[in-house]
Design a protein around this motif. Structure first.
Motif, mmCIF file in Angstrom:
data_model
loop_
_atom_site.group_PDB
_atom_site.id
_atom_site.type_symbol
_atom_site.label_atom_id
_atom_site.label_comp_id
_atom_site.label_asym_id
_atom_site.label_seq_id
_atom_site.Cartn_x
_atom_site.Cartn_y
_atom_site.Cartn_z
ATOM 1 N N ASN A 1 76.028 59.598 -4.534
ATOM 2 C CA ASN A 1 74.859 60.381 -4.949
ATOM 3 C C ASN A 1 73.544 59.637 -4.771
ATOM 4 N N ASN A 2 73.466 58.809 -3.733
ATOM 5 C CA ASN A 2 72.226 58.135 -3.381
ATOM 6 C C ASN A 2 71.578 58.827 -2.188
ATOM 7 N N ARG A 3 70.349 58.418 -1.895
ATOM 8 C CA ARG A 3 69.595 58.974 -0.774
ATOM 9 C C ARG A 3 69.028 57.833 0.067
ATOM 10 N N PHE A 4 68.740 58.146 1.316
ATOM 11 C CA PHE A 4 68.036 57.220 2.201
ATOM 12 C C PHE A 4 66.788 57.932 2.681
ATOM 13 N N LEU B 1 65.431 57.061 -13.122
ATOM 14 C CA LEU B 1 65.394 57.655 -11.790
ATOM 15 C C LEU B 1 64.045 58.336 -11.553
ATOM 16 N N ARG B 2 63.531 58.199 -10.340
ATOM 17 C CA ARG B 2 62.258 58.819 -9.964
ATOM 18 C C ARG B 2 62.528 60.163 -9.285
ATOM 19 N N ASP B 3 61.569 61.050 -9.396
ATOM 20 C CA ASP B 3 61.708 62.372 -8.787
ATOM 21 C C ASP B 3 61.115 62.364 -7.381
ATOM 22 N N ILE B 4 61.821 62.978 -6.467
ATOM 23 C CA ILE B 4 61.389 62.987 -5.078
ATOM 24 C C ILE B 4 59.999 63.594 -4.922
ATOM 25 N N ASP B 5 59.665 64.601 -5.731
ATOM 26 C CA ASP B 5 58.343 65.221 -5.623
ATOM 27 C C ASP B 5 57.247 64.230 -5.990
ATOM 28 N N GLN B 6 57.487 63.449 -7.039
ATOM 29 C CA GLN B 6 56.506 62.465 -7.482
ATOM 30 C C GLN B 6 56.343 61.361 -6.442
ATOM 31 N N VAL B 7 57.456 60.906 -5.886
ATOM 32 C CA VAL B 7 57.421 59.834 -4.888
ATOM 33 C C VAL B 7 56.741 60.314 -3.611
ATOM 34 N N THR B 8 57.073 61.516 -3.188
ATOM 35 C CA THR B 8 56.489 62.048 -1.959
ATOM 36 C C THR B 8 54.990 62.270 -2.105
ATOM 37 N N ALA B 9 54.563 62.735 -3.276
ATOM 38 C CA ALA B 9 53.131 62.937 -3.518
ATOM 39 C C ALA B 9 52.385 61.610 -3.479
ATOM 40 N N LEU B 10 52.962 60.591 -4.102
ATOM 41 C CA LEU B 10 52.366 59.254 -4.077
ATOM 42 C C LEU B 10 52.232 58.775 -2.639
ATOM 43 N N ALA B 11 53.306 58.884 -1.874
ATOM 44 C CA ALA B 11 53.296 58.417 -0.500
ATOM 45 C C ALA B 11 52.245 59.155 0.329
ATOM 46 N N SER B 12 52.169 60.462 0.149
ATOM 47 C CA SER B 12 51.228 61.272 0.927
ATOM 48 C C SER B 12 49.791 60.830 0.698
ATOM 49 N N THR C 1 65.402 67.711 -11.509
ATOM 50 C CA THR C 1 66.809 67.927 -11.837
ATOM 51 C C THR C 1 67.667 66.785 -11.297
ATOM 52 N N PHE C 2 68.625 66.332 -12.100
ATOM 53 C CA PHE C 2 69.590 65.345 -11.634
ATOM 54 C C PHE C 2 70.511 65.989 -10.603
ATOM 55 N N THR C 3 70.886 65.227 -9.598
ATOM 56 C CA THR C 3 71.735 65.768 -8.536
ATOM 57 C C THR C 3 73.222 65.636 -8.862
ATOM 58 N N SER C 4 73.544 64.916 -9.942
ATOM 59 C CA SER C 4 74.951 64.761 -10.333
ATOM 60 C C SER C 4 75.009 64.305 -11.784
ATOM 61 N N ASP C 5 76.166 64.508 -12.405
ATOM 62 C CA ASP C 5 76.369 64.017 -13.769
ATOM 63 C C ASP C 5 76.309 62.495 -13.809
ATOM 64 N N SER C 6 76.805 61.850 -12.767
ATOM 65 C CA SER C 6 76.786 60.382 -12.754
ATOM 66 C C SER C 6 75.362 59.844 -12.699
ATOM 67 N N GLY D 1 68.455 54.631 -2.666
ATOM 68 C CA GLY D 1 68.716 54.677 -4.097
ATOM 69 C C GLY D 1 68.900 56.098 -4.585
ATOM 70 N N PRO D 2 69.102 56.272 -5.899
ATOM 71 C CA PRO D 2 69.257 57.608 -6.474
ATOM 72 C C PRO D 2 67.896 58.212 -6.814
ATOM 73 N N PHE D 3 67.739 59.503 -6.573
ATOM 74 C CA PHE D 3 66.495 60.204 -6.893
ATOM 75 C C PHE D 3 66.823 61.572 -7.476
ATOM 76 N N ASN D 4 65.937 62.040 -8.340
ATOM 77 C CA ASN D 4 66.016 63.418 -8.819
ATOM 78 C C ASN D 4 65.286 64.335 -7.839
ATOM 79 N N TYR D 5 65.633 65.636 -7.892
ATOM 80 C CA TYR D 5 64.987 66.618 -7.031
ATOM 81 C C TYR D 5 64.443 67.758 -7.883
#
Length: 200
Positions: free
Chosen positions: A190-193, A164-175, A142-147, A135-139
């Motif tokens: 502009n999605n991520r896996f 959209l969720r921020d990768i830092d927030q998701v990674t902290a939760l997972a950790s 910051t948004f990674t694209s205008d879309s 899915g799409p995530f912020n980093y």
């Protein structure tokens, strides 16, 4: 008839890139929980091309009907019967699974539901098991694209809990739950896996 089945153009567009990523990560025979099966297009496509995986499709009680007819017609031996899953209702009443996968759910769920989803997966995954998210995530805020910025605005206009969720927030939760980010691949549109591995 197939033409009358629930259909997602997004699933049609992203199924091959997702298949390629899953094929690299899930190389051994295993059972894979899919959270948010939706129309069943991913389940049908992936299970038919990765026969070493046993697919366990699930969805929220309000949405489970969408995949039933497609998966019945597909009649694949490595797809389980679809099961109800409300991520906030734990403990999850599901068979054991080795890995988990979800596509385009974290920006639809409320953040509290995203937390419950990660908690449920972490509770049931064996050490070495993976949780794959598309899915799409912020980093870093910051948004990674205008879309993606436009998509986030659209989601929040529909319902305040979406976005959209921020990768830092998701990674902290997972950790916190013993899940470590092992893979982060760019995908079309502009999605991520993301691949989280259970390390403890």
């Amino acid at each position: 008839m197939a033409d009358s089945l629930p259909f997602s153009q997004a699933c049609e567009n992203n199924r091959q890139p997702i298949l390629e990523q899953l094929g690299q990560v899930l190389t051994e025979p295993a059972t894979v929980l899919e959270i948010g099966t939706g129309t069943g297009q991913h389940a049908e496509y992936i299970a038919s091309r990765l026969p070493h995986l046993h697919w366990l499709p699930t969805d929220h009680p309000d949405n489970l009907w969408m995949c039933r007819q497609r998966l019945e017609q597909a009649d694949l031996a490595n797809i389980d019967d679809p099961r109800l899953l409300d991520v906030g209702n734990r403990p999850w009443q599901l068979p054991p699974f080795d890995h988990a996968f979800t596509a385009n759910t974290s920006h639809i769920m409320a953040w509290e539901e995203v937390c419950r989803m990660f908690e449920g997966v972490a509770e049931r995954l064996p050490v070495g098991g993976t949780f794959c998210l598309y899915g799409p995530f912020n980093y870093h805020g910051t948004f990674t694209s205008d879309s993606n910025r436009d998509f986030d605005r659209y989601l929040r206009a529909r319902a305040g809990h979406m976005g959209l969720r921020d990768i830092d927030q998701v990674t902290a939760l997972a950790s916190e739950l013993g899940l470590a980010l092992k893979h982060d691949a760019g995908m079309p549109a502009n999605n991520r896996f993301l691949v989280f591995e259970k390390i403890r």
